[in-house]
Design an enzyme around this catalytic site. Structure first.
Site, mmCIF file in Angstrom:
data_model
loop_
_atom_site.group_PDB
_atom_site.id
_atom_site.type_symbol
_atom_site.label_atom_id
_atom_site.label_comp_id
_atom_site.label_asym_id
_atom_site.label_seq_id
_atom_site.Cartn_x
_atom_site.Cartn_y
_atom_site.Cartn_z
ATOM 1 C CB SER A 232 -0.929 0.001 1.225
ATOM 2 O OG SER A 232 -0.192 -0.281 2.401
ATOM 3 N N GLY B 187 6.860 -1.143 -1.213
ATOM 4 C CA GLY B 187 5.869 -2.099 -1.713
ATOM 5 C C GLY B 187 5.022 -1.495 -2.820
ATOM 6 C CE1 TYR C 289 13.005 -2.867 10.098
ATOM 7 C CE2 TYR C 289 15.335 -2.307 9.925
ATOM 8 C CZ TYR C 289 14.102 -2.490 9.337
ATOM 9 O OH TYR C 289 13.957 -2.305 7.974
#
Ligand code: NAP
Length: 240
Positions: A16, A20, A148
């Site tokens: 979205s 991506g 992360y």
């Protein structure tokens, strides 16, 4: 289009926004029918679907049942781009157990659920392509991004195992390790901090989502047909 006349189907998780979304646009340009996975950004995903003639499909990738339902609805895909991800910068003493687990649930579990869903169809067809979006943080480690980085390092080991398992079934698995890419993910940094990161990048600028998307479309194409098991940087030479 496949040699048998079938339209090639791709699903991009986290399609979205950011990397991506740019990848969805580039794949559609190259003739793919693109399924745009989203979690919170429904409007953006549906607008993009209209723009590129794709389909927007919801699933929180950290939710095993939701991922399964999404792939059941979409059916077999020729290409999975496992891209959905979140970051949570901060010193380790400020990181909660909840933060740690959420990073792994989205970044790592999400990739596992998505790969597990597409593999049976790919093995049956003896053909398929998986691209996993990791990070330079997973390659080099990064101060104040230990959790992360750990999720992204896990994805590198995952890629390096999966390609061996799936190669004999005609399935390629590669990972892209972006450097600093100017998307919402780095909106927590000030203009000065971004300028400093650009200055630390040998090519002298931040990356764009399109930079990464072009590498993804190359890996998606038959032009990279003998490339598998690679962790490919798209980082302007940036090293942490
Ligand atoms: P971004 O602009 O923040 O976009 C993140 C995307 O992931 C959005 O489409 C978002 O969808 C989706 N997402 C987040 N949580 C999700 C969930 N639970 N389920 C499904 N989708 C979810 O980030 P980006 O920079 O494009 O990052 C894309 C990938 O590249 C990530 O894996 C990131 O770790 C990696 N990466 C980025 C950089 C960088 O500097 N930007 C560097 C190295 C690696 P919704 O908005 O619909 O929720």
């Amino acid at each position: 289009m496949q040699s048998d006349g079938r339209v090639k189907k791709a699903l991009v998780t986290g399609g979205s926004r950011g990397i991506g979304a740019a990848t969805c646009r580039a794949l559609a340009r190259d003739g793919w029918l693109v399924y745009i996975n989203y979690n919170e950004s429904a409007d953006k995903a549906h607008d993009l679907a209209r723009e590129i003639g794709g389909r927007a499909v919801w699933a929180d990738v950290s939710d095993e049942e939701a991922v399964k339902a999404m792939f059941d609805a979409v059916g077999d895909v020729d290409l999975l781009v496992s891209n959905a991800g979140i970051a949570h910068p901060g010193q380790i003493q400020d990181l909660t157990e909840k933060d740690w687990h959420r990073l792994f649930q989205v970044n790592t579990d999400g990739a596992f659920y998505s790969c597990r869903a597409v593999v049976p169809g790919m093995v049956r067809r003896k053909s398929g392509n998986i691209i996993i979006v990791t990070s330079v943080c997973g390659v080099w480690g990064s101060s104040c991004e230990a959790a992360y980085s750990a999720t992204k390092g896990a994805l590198i080991a995952f890629t390096k195992s999966l390609f061996k398992e799936l190669g004999p079934s005609g399935i390629r698995v590669n990972a892209i390790a972006p450097g600093v890419i100017d998307t919402d993910m780095i909106s927590c940094f000030s203009a000065e901090e971004k300028a400093a990161m650009a200055a630390d990048t040998p090519l002298g600028r931040l990356g764009t989502a399109e930079d990464v998307a072009e590498l993804a479309t190359f890996l998606a194409s038959d032009r990279s047909g003998f490339i598998t098991g690679q962790i490919i940087g798209c980082d302007g030479g940036f090293q942490l």
